[in-house]
Design a protein around this motif. Structure first.
Motif, short mmCIF file in Angstrom:
data_model
loop_
_atom_site.label_atom_id
_atom_site.label_comp_id
_atom_site.label_asym_id
_atom_site.label_seq_id
_atom_site.Cartn_x
_atom_site.Cartn_y
_atom_site.Cartn_z
N ALA A 169 0.80 -1.22 0.00
CA ALA A 169 0.00 0.00 0.00
C ALA A 169 0.84 1.28 0.00
CB ALA A 169 -0.92 0.01 1.21
N GLN A 170 2.13 1.17 0.36
CA GLN A 170 2.97 2.36 0.40
C GLN A 170 2.99 3.03 -0.97
OE1 GLN A 170 6.71 0.70 1.89
NE2 GLN A 170 6.42 1.77 3.82
N ASN A 171 2.66 4.32 -0.99
CA ASN A 171 2.68 5.12 -2.22
C ASN A 171 1.72 4.60 -3.28
OD1 ASN A 171 4.83 6.74 -1.14
ND2 ASN A 171 6.26 5.12 -1.72
N ASN A 172 0.73 3.80 -2.89
CA ASN A 172 -0.26 3.30 -3.84
C ASN A 172 -1.50 4.17 -3.74
OD1 ASN A 172 -2.35 1.78 -5.14
ND2 ASN A 172 -1.11 -0.07 -4.92
N ALA A 173 -1.54 5.21 -4.54
CA ALA A 173 -2.61 6.21 -4.45
C ALA A 173 -3.97 5.61 -4.76
CB ALA A 173 -2.32 7.37 -5.40
N LEU A 174 -4.02 4.67 -5.70
CA LEU A 174 -5.31 4.09 -6.07
C LEU A 174 -5.87 3.24 -4.94
CD1 LEU A 174 -7.53 3.65 -8.10
CD2 LEU A 174 -6.17 1.83 -9.16
N LEU A 175 -5.01 2.43 -4.31
CA LEU A 175 -5.48 1.63 -3.18
C LEU A 175 -5.92 2.52 -2.03
CD1 LEU A 175 -5.98 -1.13 -1.97
CD2 LEU A 175 -3.60 -1.19 -1.23
N HIS A 176 -5.18 3.57 -1.76
CA HIS A 176 -5.59 4.52 -0.72
C HIS A 176 -6.96 5.11 -1.03
CE1 HIS A 176 -1.16 5.37 0.60
NE2 HIS A 176 -1.56 4.15 0.88
N ALA A 177 -7.18 5.41 -2.32
CA ALA A 177 -8.47 5.99 -2.72
C ALA A 177 -9.61 5.02 -2.47
CB ALA A 177 -8.43 6.38 -4.20
N VAL A 178 -9.37 3.73 -2.74
CA VAL A 178 -10.41 2.72 -2.52
C VAL A 178 -10.71 2.58 -1.02
CG1 VAL A 178 -11.03 0.29 -2.76
CG2 VAL A 178 -9.82 1.46 -4.61
N VAL A 179 -9.64 2.50 -0.21
CA VAL A 179 -9.84 2.32 1.22
C VAL A 179 -10.60 3.48 1.83
CG1 VAL A 179 -8.65 2.12 3.45
CG2 VAL A 179 -7.83 0.83 1.47
N SER A 180 -10.28 4.69 1.41
CA SER A 180 -10.94 5.87 1.97
C SER A 180 -12.20 6.24 1.21
CB SER A 180 -9.98 7.06 1.98
OG SER A 180 -9.58 7.39 0.67
N ALA A 181 -12.45 5.56 0.08
CA ALA A 181 -13.63 5.81 -0.76
C ALA A 181 -13.70 7.27 -1.20
CB ALA A 181 -14.92 5.41 -0.05
N THR A 182 -12.55 7.84 -1.51
CA THR A 182 -12.52 9.20 -2.02
C THR A 182 -11.25 9.39 -2.82
OG1 THR A 182 -12.59 11.55 -1.47
CG2 THR A 182 -11.35 10.14 0.02
N HIS A 183 -11.27 10.32 -3.75
CA HIS A 183 -10.05 10.61 -4.51
C HIS A 183 -10.03 12.08 -4.90
CE1 HIS A 183 -6.43 9.51 -6.55
NE2 HIS A 183 -6.85 10.05 -7.68
N GLY A 184 -10.00 12.93 -3.90
CA GLY A 184 -9.90 14.36 -4.15
C GLY A 184 -11.06 14.88 -4.96
N ALA A 185 -10.75 15.54 -6.06
CA ALA A 185 -11.77 16.18 -6.87
C ALA A 185 -12.34 15.26 -7.96
CB ALA A 185 -11.19 17.43 -7.54
N ASP A 186 -11.84 14.02 -8.03
CA ASP A 186 -12.30 13.12 -9.07
C ASP A 186 -13.65 12.52 -8.69
OD1 ASP A 186 -10.22 13.48 -10.80
OD2 ASP A 186 -9.01 11.86 -9.96
N THR A 187 -14.66 13.36 -8.70
CA THR A 187 -15.99 12.93 -8.27
C THR A 187 -16.58 11.87 -9.19
OG1 THR A 187 -16.94 14.81 -9.47
CG2 THR A 187 -16.51 15.11 -7.13
N GLU A 188 -16.10 11.81 -10.43
CA GLU A 188 -16.60 10.80 -11.37
C GLU A 188 -16.31 9.39 -10.88
OE1 GLU A 188 -16.05 9.56 -16.10
OE2 GLU A 188 -15.07 11.35 -15.29
N LEU A 189 -15.22 9.24 -10.13
CA LEU A 189 -14.82 7.93 -9.63
C LEU A 189 -15.43 7.59 -8.27
CD1 LEU A 189 -11.00 7.55 -10.42
CD2 LEU A 189 -12.88 6.16 -11.30
N LEU A 190 -15.99 8.57 -7.59
CA LEU A 190 -16.42 8.37 -6.21
C LEU A 190 -17.41 7.22 -6.03
CD1 LEU A 190 -16.12 9.26 -3.32
CD2 LEU A 190 -17.88 11.01 -3.70
N PRO A 191 -18.47 7.10 -6.86
CA PRO A 191 -19.39 5.97 -6.66
C PRO A 191 -18.70 4.62 -6.79
CG PRO A 191 -20.38 7.64 -8.08
CD PRO A 191 -18.93 8.01 -7.92
N LEU A 192 -17.79 4.51 -7.76
CA LEU A 192 -17.07 3.25 -7.95
C LEU A 192 -16.19 2.94 -6.75
CD1 LEU A 192 -16.27 0.99 -10.06
CD2 LEU A 192 -14.32 2.44 -10.60
#
Length: 203
Positions: free
Chosen positions: A110-133
């Motif tokens: 998980a270190q430096n894995n931004a995509l995995l972090h996004a999944v775990v926290s269910a958010t990715h900054g301003a990329d609202t298009e990805l939020l439901p997924l």
């Protein structure tokens, strides 16, 4: 072999080598663009240029942009769960060592894995298009990890009161995921800490 949402998928473990297929290269490129420039900058034309194929080839291999997002997220989750499975396979007679190895392997991956972090926290900054997924798959990640651990724990000799195994597994999995989202130390030390806690709970 990992299990997620009822699927069995051949994947590389977090510390293993993934097969370098065209699909892998396209997904790698998409992850790189998304994590550096944002999801809006991910286009089939850009992926085609980076990988060196035609745009039609990208569509034939991946499908739509929504299909690409699904493939990106599912690959990370499958690799995550493959690491957990491998750790238990390597420690068939020692549950605490299996938990320690799982935590270390997952946290290192998980270190430096931004995509995995996004999944775990269910958010990715301003990329609202990805939020439901991401929100949907964060639930799959939790339930998938608990299912893998529950299946493996059944083979160990545990003497727990009735009804205490499931909440114990839930506690350990959530603890690991909390450290994925917000690390507090290096993976080896954190793995030791999590194993110490699990030993007190399970034994």
């Amino acid at each position: 072999m990992a299990v997620l949402a009822g699927r069995f998928v051949e994947v590389a473990s977090p510390d293993g080598e993934a097969a370098s297929t065209l699909r892998d290269r396209l997904i790698d490129s998409a992850v790189g663009v998304m994590t550096t420039a944002g999801w809006a900058k991910v286009t089939m034309a850009r992926l085609a240029d980076e990988v060196g194929v035609s745009r039609q080839t990208v569509y034939n291999e991946i499908g739509t942009k929504n299909d690409l997002a699904e493939a990106m997220v599912m690959r990370e989750l499958d690799r995550f769960l493959a690491g957990v499975t491998r750790s238990f396979d390597e420690n068939p007679n020692d549950l605490i060592n299996a938990i320690r190895a799982s935590a270390r392997r997952v946290l290192k991956y998980a270190q430096n894995n931004a995509l995995l972090h996004a999944v775990v926290s269910a958010t990715h900054g301003a990329d609202t298009e990805l939020l439901p997924l991401l929100t949907t798959h964060s639930e799959y990640l939790l339930e998938g990890a608990k299912a893998v651990v529950s299946e493996r724990v059944a083979s160990y000799d545990l003497d727990l009161p009735e009804g205490r195994l499931d909440p114990s597994i839930d506690m350990v999995v959530r603890l690991v995921l909390s450290h994925v989202m917000q690390p507090s130390g290096d993976p080896a030390r954190t793995g030791n800490d999590i194993a110490w806690i699990a030993e007190r709970v399970l034994r």
